[in-house]
Scaffold this active site. Structure first.
Site, mmCIF file in Angstrom:
data_model
loop_
_atom_site.group_PDB
_atom_site.id
_atom_site.type_symbol
_atom_site.label_atom_id
_atom_site.label_comp_id
_atom_site.label_asym_id
_atom_site.label_seq_id
_atom_site.Cartn_x
_atom_site.Cartn_y
_atom_site.Cartn_z
ATOM 1 N N SER A 101 74.972 108.886 -4.869
ATOM 2 C CA SER A 101 76.197 108.372 -5.462
ATOM 3 C C SER A 101 76.390 106.891 -5.121
ATOM 4 O O SER A 101 75.500 106.085 -5.382
ATOM 5 C CB SER A 101 77.381 109.219 -5.015
ATOM 6 O OG SER A 101 78.476 108.984 -5.836
ATOM 7 N N ASP A 129 76.299 115.784 -14.823
ATOM 8 C CA ASP A 129 77.073 114.865 -13.992
ATOM 9 C C ASP A 129 77.666 113.726 -14.824
ATOM 10 O O ASP A 129 76.926 112.947 -15.425
ATOM 11 C CB ASP A 129 76.164 114.295 -12.901
ATOM 12 C CG ASP A 129 76.894 113.369 -11.944
ATOM 13 O OD1 ASP A 129 78.137 113.363 -11.959
ATOM 14 O OD2 ASP A 129 76.216 112.671 -11.172
ATOM 15 N N HIS A 137 75.981 116.306 -9.512
ATOM 16 C CA HIS A 137 75.856 115.102 -8.702
ATOM 17 C C HIS A 137 74.958 115.374 -7.497
ATOM 18 O O HIS A 137 75.237 116.246 -6.681
ATOM 19 C CB HIS A 137 77.263 114.715 -8.237
ATOM 20 C CG HIS A 137 77.471 113.266 -7.968
ATOM 21 N ND1 HIS A 137 77.264 112.287 -8.913
ATOM 22 C CD2 HIS A 137 77.914 112.616 -6.853
ATOM 23 C CE1 HIS A 137 77.577 111.109 -8.394
ATOM 24 N NE2 HIS A 137 77.955 111.282 -7.145
#
Length: 491
Positions: free
Chosen positions: A180, A412, A438
């Protein structure tokens, strides 16, 4: 500090006495950005949680400011091969970093005989340089400063390792990992400091700063499918009607009476839906909601049940995360992550999750003005995201790096801020399945509760995960060998 039952050599025990990934993966409490899942999963998922400390420079860009602060880090040496084993640097992100978690990276560490070290992101957790998070004190909170933190720490750790092993020259090969926002940092670290790492894994890496991120909701709709999307849209419409008629009652239904600003409340409800797709639990949301719609029952009641039982219950989100009064609190506490990440959002990357002009799932109250007003209300005049400058500095999706693996989950909504196309020296892979979200390559499916060792068996297509993981292993193996062939940590 919990360790595996492996026998530890004497020299390694000595090293441990003398000499950390934690939640580098996203469960950022501020909105559905990147929730730092491990921060809510308890210590049982940590393989290393002994706090170590590094004396870090406050401002890497000033020749006059020599102030320092203590930055927390962790190390896991259970699998480390003393004779030239690699160092895996797992980047912590936008929440407190409480240890090195037990996910697929530790499987890789075991395979490659690697040490794992993880540095807490400046300002978050116990690594705050100041006793107040006033806007003035937050001016040293940026991805650029964080990258220099990693570089300085990398040099310190390598020097310390050489000293403990009586090595007078040479370096271990390093490889960097992140998911991320830490995934973006992983890619950017390889871009800016190619001489300090053999390569990087940028999992679900949001390398493109986005001002109005309409693709976010569009992906949510696509991931939901026609029936669930229609149910979500109707639910949103009904909530807005009830909010106008009796706001107190509808807020109470969702357990969110403290959210006085309509935009905050509607953002909270939008995020509750997003999380189901982002973290691999779409059926928790869509099954009951579609059935409710088909039966002609109360969609708002059904959605409120999901929000309270799953989003607030199983997932553990605190409603205060969405309260601007809470975000204005400058005290350095466990809840500081919310304010800190919003500062980065409001100054660097935006990722404003706004309602698309047509066919939107989220409320139109969550628009650009809402975000800009939040930035102004929380941090004061003159605070807004320098998106163009961020993308100019790093390159966005046109990042001109090398030896970076990009991975994304098909469901995602953050993948549209990542690099999804392969280039010769930067391969990109999409892990495709019904509940691939994710960071699926490292975490498996679903991610609530967090699966130890990143178990992929609960993904609707485990083979898709295994194939991408095999590609990751091959790239790591190749790039580490190229480092060792040259006797240096870079190519």
């Amino acid at each position: 500090m919990r360790r595996s039952p492996m026998t530890t050599p004497f020299w390694l025990s000595f090293f441990l006495i003398l000499m950390f990934w934690t939640s580098s993966n996203a469960f950022v409490r501020p909105r559905s950005t990147f929730l730092q899942l491990e921060s809510s999963s308890g210590s049982s998922n940590y393989l290393a949680d002994e706090e170590l400390w590094f004396h870090q420079s406050l401002d890497h860009f000033s020749p006059y400011d020599h102030r320092k602060f203590n930055q927390r880090y962790y190390e896991l040496l259970d699998f480390f091969r003393p004779s030239g084993g690699p160092i895996f640097l797992k980047i912590c992100g936008e929440s407190a970093c409480n240890g090195i978690s037990n996910d697929y990276l530790t499987v890789l560490a075991k395979k490659f005989g690697a040490a794992v070290v993880s540095l807490e992101h400046r300002y978050y957790g116990k690594s705050s340089p100041f006793k107040s998070h006033s806007t003035e004190n937050l001016k040293y909170l940026s991805s650029k400063q964080a990258l220099f933190d990693l570089a300085a720490f990398r040099q310190y750790y390598q020097d310390s390792l050489n000293l403990k092993l009586n090595k007078t020259k040479g370096e271990n090969p390093w490889f960097v990992f992140g998911v991320s926002y830490p995934g973006a940092l992983s890619a950017w670290f390889r871009l800016k400091f190619p001489h300090l790492t053999c390569g990087s894994l940028a999992s679900s890496a949001v390398v493109q700063a986005v001002y109005n991120y309409t693709e976010f909701d569009q992906q949510v709709g696509e991931s939901a499918g026609p029936e669930c999307k229609a149910a979500l849209q109707e639910t949103n419409r009904l909530v807005e009607q009830r909010l106008a008629a009796n706001g107190k009652a509808v807020r109470g239904l969702f357990g969110a009476t403290q959210l006085d600003i309509d935009g905050d409340f509607m953002y909270f409800l939008a995020d509750a839906a997003v999380i189901a797709f982002q973290y691999g639990n779409p059926d928790k949301l869509c099954g009951p909601l579609v059935q409710t719609k088909n039966n002609g029952e109360d969609l708002v009641e059904s959605y409120a049940k999901y929000v309270k039982e799953y989003y607030l219950g199983s997932f553990g989100v605190d409603v205060e995360t969405y309260n601007q009064k809470h975000l204005k609190n400058t005290a350095v506490t466990e809840g500081s992550s919310d304010r800190l990440w919003w500062f980065q959002v409001c100054t660097e990357v935006a990722y404003f999750q706004v309602a698309p002009a047509n066919d939107s799932i989220r409320s139109s109250k969550v628009d650009t003005k809402y975000h800009l007003d939040l930035c102004k209300n929380v941090f004061g005049e003159g605070i807004y995201p320098e998106v163009d400058a961020t993308n100019l500095y790093y390159g966005g999706k046109k990042i001109a790096g090398s030896k970076i693996v990009f991975t994304n989950g098909s469901q995602d909504p953050w993948r549209h801020a990542s690099k999804q196309t392969s280039s010769p020296d930067m391969p990109s892979y999409i892990v495709s399945c019904h509940n691939c979200g994710h960071g699926t390559d490292l975490r498996g499916c679903p991610q609530v509760p967090l699966n130890p060792e990143g178990d992929a068996q609960n993904c609707s297509n485990p083979d898709a995960v295994h194939k991408v993981r095999q590609q990751i292993v091959e790239h790591i193996d190749l790039w580490l060998s190229e480092c060792q062939d040259t006797g240096r940590s870079y190519m």
